[in-house]
Design a protein around this motif. Structure first.
Motif, mmCIF file in Angstrom:
data_model
loop_
_atom_site.group_PDB
_atom_site.id
_atom_site.type_symbol
_atom_site.label_atom_id
_atom_site.label_comp_id
_atom_site.label_asym_id
_atom_site.label_seq_id
_atom_site.Cartn_x
_atom_site.Cartn_y
_atom_site.Cartn_z
ATOM 1 N N ALA A 149 0.839 -1.200 0.000
ATOM 2 C CA ALA A 149 0.000 0.000 0.000
ATOM 3 C C ALA A 149 0.874 1.251 0.000
ATOM 4 O O ALA A 149 2.028 1.230 0.429
ATOM 5 N N ARG A 150 0.294 2.354 -0.449
ATOM 6 C CA ARG A 150 1.036 3.597 -0.584
ATOM 7 C C ARG A 150 1.571 4.109 0.747
ATOM 8 O O ARG A 150 2.647 4.703 0.811
ATOM 9 N N ASP A 151 0.813 3.863 1.837
ATOM 10 C CA ASP A 151 1.223 4.410 3.130
ATOM 11 C C ASP A 151 2.140 3.484 3.921
ATOM 12 O O ASP A 151 2.510 3.796 5.059
ATOM 13 N N PHE A 152 2.511 2.340 3.349
ATOM 14 C CA PHE A 152 3.482 1.465 4.016
ATOM 15 C C PHE A 152 4.884 2.029 3.766
ATOM 16 O O PHE A 152 5.233 2.311 2.615
ATOM 17 N N PRO A 153 5.697 2.213 4.802
ATOM 18 C CA PRO A 153 6.928 2.997 4.643
ATOM 19 C C PRO A 153 8.099 2.305 3.953
ATOM 20 O O PRO A 153 9.050 2.973 3.528
ATOM 21 N N LEU A 154 8.076 0.979 3.834
ATOM 22 C CA LEU A 154 9.214 0.262 3.265
ATOM 23 C C LEU A 154 8.898 -0.226 1.857
ATOM 24 O O LEU A 154 7.775 -0.656 1.590
ATOM 25 N N PRO A 155 9.873 -0.192 0.949
ATOM 26 C CA PRO A 155 9.649 -0.764 -0.390
ATOM 27 C C PRO A 155 9.601 -2.277 -0.309
ATOM 28 O O PRO A 155 10.460 -2.904 0.305
ATOM 29 N N VAL A 156 8.579 -2.886 -0.904
ATOM 30 C CA VAL A 156 8.449 -4.336 -0.806
ATOM 31 C C VAL A 156 9.512 -5.049 -1.645
ATOM 32 O O VAL A 156 9.936 -6.161 -1.304
ATOM 33 N N LEU A 157 9.950 -4.427 -2.741
ATOM 34 C CA LEU A 157 11.027 -5.022 -3.527
ATOM 35 C C LEU A 157 12.318 -4.976 -2.718
ATOM 36 O O LEU A 157 12.740 -3.918 -2.258
ATOM 37 N N GLY A 158 12.932 -6.128 -2.537
ATOM 38 C CA GLY A 158 14.154 -6.201 -1.755
ATOM 39 C C GLY A 158 13.942 -6.551 -0.298
ATOM 40 O O GLY A 158 14.910 -6.791 0.426
ATOM 41 N N LEU A 159 12.683 -6.581 0.171
ATOM 42 C CA LEU A 159 12.436 -7.010 1.550
ATOM 43 C C LEU A 159 12.880 -8.460 1.727
ATOM 44 O O LEU A 159 12.578 -9.311 0.894
ATOM 45 N N VAL A 160 13.575 -8.729 2.827
ATOM 46 C CA VAL A 160 14.097 -10.070 3.104
ATOM 47 C C VAL A 160 13.385 -10.632 4.326
ATOM 48 O O VAL A 160 13.364 -9.996 5.390
#
Length: 284
Positions: A78-89
């Motif tokens: 979602a737009r208001d989630f602070p972390l980019p999901v791409l690259g999340l481990v």
């Protein structure tokens, strides 16, 4: 599964506009909810087969997490989630069953973000998934997802609400119990059963786009396979009430890995490299 694919696409579009480590970042307070529903038998059967679960009428301990993952992805992209999901481990997971659940149970699933914590390699978010039956909490999981970025604090991660706890570690040299030969199509088979068709798990070419030399096994497949193997002992999987697993290194496909265990501890290793460590708790 459709909503999960849409979330992956949305995450690809929104990630470039997010910056991990931004001062004052906050998590969305809302909960994503899937109303009580019957579990589809086809995907469950495929999941049991690919993970090695057999001989039990209870729901695999990891399966509610799979059912709730599309909700988690909806929240994290979602737009208001602070972390980019791409690259999340995915760094760790804790699962607790408060009572046995069965495929015929109608589960309500609730997912929310519980904490945003500094980590020596970046920022880690804790995601919580709950399963309820008629309002009763019967199962829950907590997962850590790391967004890597430059840090100056060198802080260690801690699950939300458990800052005084450290990740359990397996004793060195756990005795080998089984050897698993993981085929090149394992990621595609697990993706078809779980709906998690992340490109890093599907094909060497798509995995290279994200910096991997080859595609890798799903971390949640590895945890599930360990629990299925542990279930071959006394009490089966129905006797396992909780698990904590820490993901140490990706498992490249194809490969051969060793499952080792002693007491409550287990690990998966390839040669000298440890891919996953964990502990289980059984009911009395």
């Amino acid at each position: 599964m459709t909503s999960l694919s849409l979330s992956l696409a949305r995450g690809t579009l929104t990630s470039p506009f997010k910056r991990a480590g931004r001062p004052g970042a906050t998590l969305p307070a809302r909960h994503e909810v899937l109303p009580a529903h019957r579990i589809a038998p086809g995907p469950l059967a495929a999941y049991r087969e690919v993970c090695g679960f057999s001989g039990t009428s209870t729901l695999p301990l990891t399966y509610p997490h799979v059912l709730g993952f599309p909700l988690a992805m909806r929240l994290m992209t979602a737009r208001d989630f602070p972390l980019p999901v791409l690259g999340l481990v995915h760094t760790w997971i804790e699962i607790t069953a408060h009572r046995e659940t069965r495929p015929t149970d109608e589960l309500e699933l609730i997912v929310y973000a519980a904490g945003l914590n500094p980590h020596r390699r970046g920022t880690e978010v804790t995601m919580v998934t709950e399963a309820r039956i008629a309002g009763e909490l019967v199962w829950e999981s907590r997962s850590g997802y790391l967004a890597r970025h430059r840090t100056e604090t060198g802080a260690r991660s801690a699950p939300s609400g458990a800052a005084d706890r450290t990740a359990p570690s397996s004793p060195p040299g756990l005795p080998a119990v089984a050897e698993w030969r993981l085929p090149t199509d394992l990621g595609r088979r697990y993706g078809a059963a779980s709906g998690d068709r992340n490109p890093i798990h599907l094909h060497p070419l798509t995995a290279r786009l994200f910096g991997f030399p080859r595609h890798i096994a799903h971390g949640m497949w590895t945890v599930a396979r360990c629990l299925a193997e542990a279930g071959h002992g006394p009490g089966g999987t129905s006797g396992i009430r909780s698990v904590r697993a820490d993901f140490r290194a990706p498992v490249l496909l194809p490969s051969t890995v060793t499952y080792a265990t002693e007491g409550t501890a287990f690990e998966v290793r390839g040669g000298e490299r440890v891919h996953l460590t964990g502990t289980v708790t059984r009911s009395d």
